[in-house]
Design a protein around this motif. Structure first.
Motif, PDB file in Angstrom:
ATOM      1  N   ALA A   1      47.425  31.683  64.056  1.00 13.53           N
ATOM      2  CA  ALA A   1      48.587  32.332  65.066  1.00 13.53           C
ATOM      3  C   ALA A   1      49.595  31.364  65.494  1.00 13.53           C
ATOM      4  N   PRO A   2      50.709  31.821  65.644  1.00 12.93           N
ATOM      5  CA  PRO A   2      51.762  30.858  66.151  1.00 12.93           C
ATOM      6  C   PRO A   2      51.125  30.258  67.591  1.00 12.93           C
ATOM      7  N   SER A   3      51.773  29.017  67.922  1.00 15.42           N
ATOM      8  CA  SER A   3      51.419  28.381  69.292  1.00 15.42           C
ATOM      9  C   SER A   3      52.048  29.398  70.148  1.00 15.42           C
TER      10      SER A   3
ATOM     11  N   ASP B   1      46.227  26.526  61.329  1.00 14.83           N
ATOM     12  CA  ASP B   1      47.499  27.194  60.849  1.00 14.83           C
ATOM     13  C   ASP B   1      47.357  27.632  59.424  1.00 14.83           C
ATOM     14  N   TRP B   2      48.557  28.468  59.218  1.00 15.05           N
ATOM     15  CA  TRP B   2      48.527  29.039  57.687  1.00 15.05           C
ATOM     16  C   TRP B   2      48.469  27.813  56.696  1.00 15.05           C
ATOM     17  N   GLN B   3      49.000  26.606  56.878  1.00  9.58           N
ATOM     18  CA  GLN B   3      48.535  25.608  55.687  1.00  9.58           C
ATOM     19  C   GLN B   3      47.275  25.211  55.635  1.00  9.58           C
ATOM     20  N   GLY B   4      46.318  25.114  56.715  1.00  8.68           N
ATOM     21  CA  GLY B   4      45.011  24.866  56.585  1.00  8.68           C
ATOM     22  C   GLY B   4      44.277  26.224  56.124  1.00  8.68           C
ATOM     23  N   ALA B   5      44.743  27.234  56.480  1.00 10.93           N
ATOM     24  CA  ALA B   5      44.060  28.473  55.952  1.00 10.93           C
ATOM     25  C   ALA B   5      44.275  28.581  54.430  1.00 10.93           C
ATOM     26  N   GLU B   6      45.364  27.904  53.895  1.00 10.15           N
ATOM     27  CA  GLU B   6      45.684  28.060  52.483  1.00 10.15           C
ATOM     28  C   GLU B   6      44.676  27.131  51.928  1.00 10.15           C
ATOM     29  N   GLN B   7      44.669  26.051  52.351  1.00 11.12           N
ATOM     30  CA  GLN B   7      43.613  24.750  51.832  1.00 11.12           C
ATOM     31  C   GLN B   7      42.108  25.222  51.962  1.00 11.12           C
ATOM     32  N   VAL B   8      41.830  25.876  52.974  1.00 15.31           N
ATOM     33  CA  VAL B   8      40.222  26.360  52.895  1.00 15.31           C
ATOM     34  C   VAL B   8      40.116  27.502  52.056  1.00 15.31           C
ATOM     35  N   ARG B   9      41.099  28.405  51.831  1.00 20.91           N
ATOM     36  CA  ARG B   9      40.887  29.757  50.749  1.00 20.91           C
ATOM     37  C   ARG B   9      40.442  29.132  49.590  1.00 20.91           C
ATOM     38  N   LYS B  10      41.250  27.868  49.190  1.00 17.44           N
ATOM     39  CA  LYS B  10      41.049  27.332  47.933  1.00 17.44           C
ATOM     40  C   LYS B  10      39.673  26.706  47.599  1.00 17.44           C
ATOM     41  N   LYS B  11      39.240  26.463  48.749  1.00 18.62           N
ATOM     42  CA  LYS B  11      37.711  25.716  48.418  1.00 18.62           C
ATOM     43  C   LYS B  11      36.602  26.926  48.965  1.00 18.62           C
TER      44      LYS B  11
ATOM     45  N   LEU C   1      42.075  36.191  59.625  1.00 18.87           N
ATOM     46  CA  LEU C   1      42.691  37.047  60.774  1.00 18.87           C
ATOM     47  C   LEU C   1      43.996  36.473  61.257  1.00 18.87           C
ATOM     48  N   PHE C   2      44.976  37.221  61.375  1.00 18.55           N
ATOM     49  CA  PHE C   2      46.188  36.563  62.058  1.00 18.55           C
ATOM     50  C   PHE C   2      46.539  37.307  63.275  1.00 18.55           C
ATOM     51  N   ILE C   3      46.895  36.369  64.490  1.00 18.71           N
ATOM     52  CA  ILE C   3      47.241  37.050  65.524  1.00 18.71           C
ATOM     53  C   ILE C   3      48.556  36.800  65.780  1.00 18.71           C
ATOM     54  N   LEU C   4      49.271  37.895  66.152  1.00 21.53           N
ATOM     55  CA  LEU C   4      50.739  37.873  66.266  1.00 21.53           C
ATOM     56  C   LEU C   4      50.975  38.319  67.869  1.00 21.53           C
ATOM     57  N   PRO C   5      52.096  37.647  68.477  1.00 27.44           N
ATOM     58  CA  PRO C   5      52.271  38.216  69.732  1.00 27.44           C
ATOM     59  C   PRO C   5      53.072  39.361  69.612  1.00 27.44           C
ATOM     60  N   PRO C   6      53.521  40.247  70.647  1.00 25.15           N
ATOM     61  CA  PRO C   6      54.154  41.519  70.402  1.00 25.15           C
ATOM     62  C   PRO C   6      55.583  41.092  69.866  1.00 25.15           C
ATOM     63  N   SER C   7      56.266  40.189  70.559  1.00 22.73           N
ATOM     64  CA  SER C   7      57.773  39.828  69.912  1.00 22.73           C
ATOM     65  C   SER C   7      57.830  38.219  70.462  1.00 22.73           C
ATOM     66  N   LEU C   8      58.810  37.916  69.612  1.00 24.98           N
ATOM     67  CA  LEU C   8      59.494  36.412  69.624  1.00 24.98           C
ATOM     68  C   LEU C   8      59.885  36.354  71.375  1.00 24.98           C
ATOM     69  N   PRO C   9      60.582  37.182  72.017  1.00 28.01           N
ATOM     70  CA  PRO C   9      60.930  36.791  73.308  1.00 28.01           C
ATOM     71  C   PRO C   9      59.552  36.518  74.292  1.00 28.01           C
ATOM     72  N   THR C  10      58.499  37.563  73.757  1.00 29.10           N
ATOM     73  CA  THR C  10      57.279  37.358  74.605  1.00 29.10           C
ATOM     74  C   THR C  10      56.583  36.031  74.561  1.00 29.10           C
TER      75      THR C  10
ATOM     76  N   SER D   1      58.281  31.056  63.844  1.00 27.46           N
ATOM     77  CA  SER D   1      59.003  32.001  62.636  1.00 27.46           C
ATOM     78  C   SER D   1      58.318  31.754  61.346  1.00 27.46           C
ATOM     79  N   ILE D   2      58.179  30.256  61.116  1.00 28.43           N
ATOM     80  CA  ILE D   2      57.588  30.085  59.947  1.00 28.43           C
ATOM     81  C   ILE D   2      56.119  30.582  59.678  1.00 28.43           C
ATOM     82  N   GLU D   3      55.473  30.130  60.642  1.00 30.58           N
ATOM     83  CA  GLU D   3      54.015  30.620  60.664  1.00 30.58           C
ATOM     84  C   GLU D   3      53.784  32.260  60.576  1.00 30.58           C
ATOM     85  N   ILE D   4      54.589  32.885  61.503  1.00 30.68           N
ATOM     86  CA  ILE D   4      54.575  34.371  61.378  1.00 30.68           C
ATOM     87  C   ILE D   4      55.137  34.986  60.125  1.00 30.68           C
TER      88      ILE D   4
END
Length: 192
Positions: free
Chosen positions: A14-16, A105-115, A122-131, A155-158
Motif C-alpha cells: 500500500a502507499p504510505s 512495497d511493490w518493488q519488494g513484492a515483485e522480487q518475492v514473486r520471482k522467488k 493484496l494491495f490496500i488503497l486509500p479512497p482518494s489521494l486527498p484522503t 502515485s507510483i505505488e498505486i
C-alpha cells in the motif's frame, strides 16, 4: 495454517498512509495461525517502536553485509533507508505450516514473486489521494517536504495495484479489516 502442510505467504502492499499497518495489526488480533514478518531496516525507530517487534533495526553496514551474504528474500531503498525481509525466517515459517504476511512495497513484492510465485498478493488503497494527504498530515510524523515526497511515491505505488491478486479499499476501517480477514480465511480453506 492452510489445508496443505505448508503455510501461505501473503504479500500486502500500500502507499504510505493508506492504513496498511493499522489494518494488518487489527486483522491479526482477530486471526489465528498467521504472523507478520518483521523486516530489517536502517531507519531510526519512531516513538514507541521496539527492536525485534516492529522492525529489526540495523546499521547500514550490517544491512549491506546481509545483502552481500544473500540473506534477503527482498530488499529495497525507500525514502533514504533500506528495508529487507529475511529469506531464512520466511521459508522456515512456511515450512512449519505457518501463514506469513510480508508488509512490503511493490518493488519488494515483485522480487518475492520471482522467488515464491505462489504467494498471495493484496494491495490496500486509500479512497482518494486527498484522503491520503489528510491521513499523512494527521499522523504528525513528517514535515511538509516529506509528505510531498510520500504523495509522489504513492502515485507510483498505486500505479502497480493491478499486479496484485486482491484489492482492498480502506475507506471504512472495519469493512476493510473484514475484507482482509476474509482473504486470509479463504486461502486457509483452499485445497492444494
Amino acid at each position: 495454517m492452510s489445508n496443505n502442510d505448508q503455510g501461505t505467504l501473503f504479500i500486502v502492499s500500500a502507499p504510505s498512509g493508506a492504513g496498511k499497518s493499522s489494518l494488518l495489526h487489527a486483522a491479526l488480533m482477530e486471526s489465528q495461525g498467521i504472523q507478520l514478518s518483521v523486516s530489517h531496516t536502517t531507519r531510526t525507530p519512531r516513538n514507541g517502536e521496539e527492536d525485534g517487534l516492529h522492525y529489526n533495526f540495523v546499521t547500514t553496514e550490517a544491512f549491506g553485509a546481509e545483502i552481500e551474504a544473500d540473506q534477503f528474500l527482498e530488499y529495497a531503498k525507500v525514502f533514504d533507508n533500506f528495508y529487507g525481509t529475511s529469506e531464512l525466517w520466511v521459508r522456515e515459517s512456511l515450512r512449519h505450516g505457518n501463514d506469513v504476511i510480508l508488509e512490503i512495497d511493490w518493488q519488494g513484492a515483485e522480487q518475492v514473486r520471482k522467488k515464491i510465485p505462489e504467494a498471495v498478493t493484496l494491495f490496500i488503497l486509500p479512497p482518494s489521494l486527498p484522503t491520503l494527504r489528510q491521513r499523512l498530515e494527521q499522523r504528525g510524523q513528517d514535515s511538509e517536504e516529506v509528505i510531498a515526497r510520500r504523495l509522489e511515491e504513492a502515485s507510483i505505488e498505486i500505479s502497480h495495484y493491478n499486479e496484485y491478486d486482491y484489492l482492498v479499499i480502506n475507506d471504512e476501517f472495519d469493512a476493510a479489516k473484514r475484507d482482509l480477514k476474509s482473504i486470509f480465511q479463504a486461502h486457509r480453506l483452499k485445497t492444494s
